[in-house]
Design a protein around this motif. Sequence first.
Motif, PDB file in Angstrom:
ATOM      1  N   TYR A  28     -10.418   2.825  -8.647  1.00  0.00           N
ATOM      2  CA  TYR A  28      -9.915   2.165  -7.445  1.00  0.00           C
ATOM      3  C   TYR A  28     -10.264   0.684  -7.485  1.00  0.00           C
ATOM      4  O   TYR A  28     -11.411   0.316  -7.756  1.00  0.00           O
ATOM      5  N   ASP A  29      -9.295  -0.141  -7.171  1.00  0.00           N
ATOM      6  CA  ASP A  29      -9.493  -1.585  -7.265  1.00  0.00           C
ATOM      7  C   ASP A  29      -9.987  -2.227  -5.971  1.00  0.00           C
ATOM      8  O   ASP A  29     -10.597  -3.291  -6.000  1.00  0.00           O
ATOM      9  N   TYR A  30      -9.679  -1.602  -4.860  1.00  0.00           N
ATOM     10  CA  TYR A  30      -9.994  -2.216  -3.571  1.00  0.00           C
ATOM     11  C   TYR A  30     -10.805  -1.246  -2.723  1.00  0.00           C
ATOM     12  O   TYR A  30     -10.519  -0.048  -2.696  1.00  0.00           O
ATOM     13  N   SER A  63       2.721   2.084  -2.138  1.00  0.00           N
ATOM     14  CA  SER A  63       2.770   2.544  -3.529  1.00  0.00           C
ATOM     15  C   SER A  63       1.386   2.791  -4.121  1.00  0.00           C
ATOM     16  O   SER A  63       1.262   3.092  -5.304  1.00  0.00           O
ATOM     17  N   TYR A  64       0.351   2.681  -3.320  1.00  0.00           N
ATOM     18  CA  TYR A  64      -1.022   2.869  -3.806  1.00  0.00           C
ATOM     19  C   TYR A  64      -1.501   4.279  -3.517  1.00  0.00           C
ATOM     20  O   TYR A  64      -1.233   4.822  -2.444  1.00  0.00           O
ATOM     21  N   PHE A  90       0.793  -1.227   0.000  1.00  0.00           N
ATOM     22  CA  PHE A  90       0.000   0.000   0.000  1.00  0.00           C
ATOM     23  C   PHE A  90       0.825   1.276   0.000  1.00  0.00           C
ATOM     24  O   PHE A  90       0.302   2.341  -0.280  1.00  0.00           O
ATOM     25  N   ARG A 114       0.488   8.239  -3.536  1.00  0.00           N
ATOM     26  CA  ARG A 114       1.113   7.030  -3.024  1.00  0.00           C
ATOM     27  C   ARG A 114       2.096   7.278  -1.900  1.00  0.00           C
ATOM     28  O   ARG A 114       2.203   6.490  -0.983  1.00  0.00           O
ATOM     29  N   ALA A 122      -8.402   1.901  -2.536  1.00  0.00           N
ATOM     30  CA  ALA A 122      -6.992   1.875  -2.904  1.00  0.00           C
ATOM     31  C   ALA A 122      -6.830   1.673  -4.402  1.00  0.00           C
ATOM     32  O   ALA A 122      -7.535   0.844  -5.001  1.00  0.00           O
ATOM     33  N   ASP A 123      -5.916   2.434  -4.972  1.00  0.00           N
ATOM     34  CA  ASP A 123      -5.617   2.351  -6.399  1.00  0.00           C
ATOM     35  C   ASP A 123      -4.160   1.952  -6.590  1.00  0.00           C
ATOM     36  O   ASP A 123      -3.275   2.779  -6.395  1.00  0.00           O
ATOM     37  N   PRO A 124      -3.889   0.721  -6.965  1.00  0.00           N
ATOM     38  CA  PRO A 124      -2.502   0.282  -7.132  1.00  0.00           C
ATOM     39  C   PRO A 124      -1.730   1.064  -8.195  1.00  0.00           C
ATOM     40  O   PRO A 124      -0.503   1.127  -8.140  1.00  0.00           O
ATOM     41  N   SER A 125      -2.440   1.653  -9.152  1.00  0.00           N
ATOM     42  CA  SER A 125      -1.743   2.395 -10.201  1.00  0.00           C
ATOM     43  C   SER A 125      -1.255   3.743  -9.697  1.00  0.00           C
ATOM     44  O   SER A 125      -0.455   4.392 -10.362  1.00  0.00           O
ATOM     45  N   GLY A 126      -1.766   4.200  -8.549  1.00  0.00           N
ATOM     46  CA  GLY A 126      -1.315   5.465  -7.994  1.00  0.00           C
ATOM     47  C   GLY A 126      -1.787   6.690  -8.749  1.00  0.00           C
ATOM     48  O   GLY A 126      -1.159   7.750  -8.663  1.00  0.00           O
TER      49      GLY A 126
END
Length: 124
Positions: free
Chosen positions: A111-113, A31-32, A29, A53, A98-102
């Motif tokens: 947002y993926d999560y 980096s998210y 996280f 991030r 949370a967005d892993p791509s930042g």
Amino acid sequence: QVQLVESGGGLVQAGGSLRLSCTASGGTFASYAMGWFRQAPGKEREFVAAISRYGGNAYYADSINGRFTISRDKPRTTVHLQMTSLKPEDTAVYFCAADPSGRLSRDGRGYDYWGQGTQVTVSS
């Protein structure tokens, strides 16, 4: 498995403050990009705030008008939303995401999560 868990919601009088927290596990996280959204009864989900991030950048919905502050702790696994001068119209379920791509997006589809949400109720 990625998990986001919100806490800190509750009942508060108008003009009061609350601090929401979102604790993340199961992913990198740091980096998210992280965001807060809310959904009031009968309304669509809306963007509240997002933080980059590494915490260097944040931005807010226009409706917040300086009343809320988003932050993340140094391990970057917890994101906070400090809410002040609360109004009855702030009443909603608040979700962190949370967005892993930042990308630091205002659009929830980025947002993926998502967490399960925490209820904030502001009485007049």
